[in-house]
Design an enzyme around this catalytic site. Sequence first.
Site, PDB file in Angstrom:
ATOM      1  N   LYS A 152     -15.763  -1.613   3.389  1.00 52.01           N
ATOM      2  CA  LYS A 152     -15.137  -1.941   2.111  1.00 52.01           C
ATOM      3  C   LYS A 152     -16.241  -2.475   1.212  1.00 52.01           C
ATOM      4  O   LYS A 152     -16.842  -3.512   1.526  1.00 52.01           O
ATOM      5  CB  LYS A 152     -14.082  -3.024   2.309  1.00 52.01           C
ATOM      6  CG  LYS A 152     -12.859  -2.602   3.128  1.00 52.01           C
ATOM      7  CD  LYS A 152     -12.065  -3.845   3.526  1.00 52.01           C
ATOM      8  CE  LYS A 152     -10.640  -3.500   3.977  1.00 52.01           C
ATOM      9  NZ  LYS A 152      -9.976  -4.695   4.576  1.00 52.01           N
ATOM     10  N   GLU A 186       0.824  -1.212   0.000  1.00 51.15           N
ATOM     11  CA  GLU A 186       0.000   0.000   0.000  1.00 51.15           C
ATOM     12  C   GLU A 186       0.855   1.257   0.000  1.00 51.15           C
ATOM     13  O   GLU A 186       0.367   2.352   0.294  1.00 51.15           O
ATOM     14  CB  GLU A 186      -0.968  -0.009   1.189  1.00 51.15           C
ATOM     15  CG  GLU A 186      -1.963  -1.154   1.104  1.00 51.15           C
ATOM     16  CD  GLU A 186      -3.074  -1.086   2.132  1.00 51.15           C
ATOM     17  OE1 GLU A 186      -3.085  -0.155   2.951  1.00 51.15           O
ATOM     18  OE2 GLU A 186      -3.938  -1.969   2.101  1.00 51.15           O
ATOM     19  N   SER A 203      -5.842  -3.710  -0.291  1.00 51.42           N
ATOM     20  CA  SER A 203      -4.394  -3.674  -0.565  1.00 51.42           C
ATOM     21  C   SER A 203      -4.110  -3.828  -2.060  1.00 51.42           C
ATOM     22  O   SER A 203      -3.111  -3.340  -2.566  1.00 51.42           O
ATOM     23  CB  SER A 203      -3.680  -4.738   0.254  1.00 51.42           C
ATOM     24  OG  SER A 203      -4.281  -6.002   0.060  1.00 51.42           O
TER      25      SER A 203
HETATM   26  P1  PGA Z   1      -6.673  -6.128   2.575  1.00 51.16           P
HETATM   27  O1  PGA Z   1      -6.208  -5.303   3.824  1.00 51.16           O
HETATM   28  O2  PGA Z   1      -7.217  -5.236   1.552  1.00 51.16           O
HETATM   29  O3  PGA Z   1      -5.417  -6.851   2.141  1.00 51.16           O
HETATM   30  O4  PGA Z   1      -7.691  -7.120   3.083  1.00 51.16           O
HETATM   31  C1  PGA Z   1      -6.678  -4.039   4.156  1.00 51.16           C
HETATM   32  C2  PGA Z   1      -7.028  -3.966   5.622  1.00 51.16           C
HETATM   33  O5  PGA Z   1      -6.854  -4.949   6.369  1.00 51.16           O
HETATM   34  O6  PGA Z   1      -7.517  -2.929   6.084  1.00 51.16           O
HETATM   35 ZN    ZN Z   2      -7.807  -4.189   8.260  1.00 47.23          ZN
END
Ligand code: PGA
Ligand code: ZN
Length: 439
Positions: free
Chosen positions: A340, A208, A370
């Site tokens: 998300k 990231e 990510s």
């Molecule tokens: P991920 O992680 O997109 O790899 O699931 C992001 C987070 O845990 O906030």
């Molecule tokens: Zn997280």
Amino acid sequence: MSDTTLSTLSARRVWDSRGNPTVEVEATLADGSTGRAMAPAGASRGTREAIDLRDGGSRLGGMDVRNAVGNVNRLIARELRGMDASRQADIDSRLIELDATPYKSSLGGNAIVATSMAVMHAAASSAGKPLWRYIADFTGQTPTLPLPEIQIFGGGAHAGRRVDVQDFMIMVPGASSFDEVLEVTSEVYRAAGARMKAKGGNLGVADEGGWWPVFDSNEEALETLTRAIEDTGEKPGERVVISLDIAASEFGSQGRYRLALEDRELDREQMIELLGRWIDDYPIASIEDPLAEDDPEGVIDFTRQYGHRIQIIGDDYLVTNADLVHQAADQGACNAVLVKVNQSGTVTESLACLAAARDHGYRGIVSARSGETEDVTICHLAVGLDAGQLKVGSITRSERMAKWNECLRIGEQLGDNAYVMGKPLANTWWARQQEENAR
Ligand code: PGA
Ligand code: ZN
């Protein structure tokens, strides 16, 4: 004349920030309006989130999305044709019905989320509104620019597990504008980089965009971050605070936590004790997934002990699911939820999650994954829903910067009252300290 009847949906394979294939969908309405969106991809996923459809096999590490793309071009396009794109809830219900599995594994969370967001973009375009305004109008919220959480060091699954903790971030709740947040963060990022360079070795970045974590312990990263904030002339805990994503499900289960870097295993109580010590010793205002998703006892206990001091976010623990937010509120687990869109799978389910959070006085943090693309839909959601906070990774790499920069543009359209200083951290130690200082 605007006519929001959905006439065509088409998908193509595009590529994400990790070089993996992903799904892009374009929606066209009867009045000629179009909308486009891409699916992101997580690496440290919750077990109860929507599942991306991947082709498997040996090519592209099994990550290809030809089946997901095909599902949009054939089944989804045919079934949604003729529906009203301005009725997002109907569109999303239809997608859920067509998939008919608990985690969207038949058509693919990637196919579904890109479709859901593309249709929303097309409807906004038909209404002649920027997406954030369209969302604010149909949800009845007052649009505001979110307070960012920005990564300085990566870790966990995003950095080859070089440290156990996944995100070492800062927030700048004391900044008076979004632009000022980015400026302060950029200075801290630079200072952190200088410290890493001074230690010797090569400077690199994690998934990231945060600095690659070359540390001997998790706490060394925390210490380095605190010093980097000081290097910029800031007093940690005043304008700038620390935020962590422990992503504990990645190294803990059944109430046991294995810190690989430090070669030790902690039980639930010791893990809570460790986090408590960090909260006492460092200016931490927010912690995400402090305990594993299968350790509700730990999350509840941690919230009971520290929920009045800091923000406690459920990510893998709540997977953008309204029912789980209601349940967490009943049990006293967490006081904030990460949102998300691809974790729930549709725009409507994400809105429901945020509405559930509001019902219980939980804070909302709209978040990227990510694995990202140049898609900036989540910025518009964060603004239009008045979510309060936004997490998209670091202050480098264009899949991240596309989002921060989009917020700057939206801020200009919103005008002076766009950014609400520090308000999202109300009821934390940081806010109480501000009140005291003001007296
Ligand atoms: P991920 O992680 O997109 O790899 O699931 C992001 C987070 O845990 O906030
Ligand atoms: Zn997280």
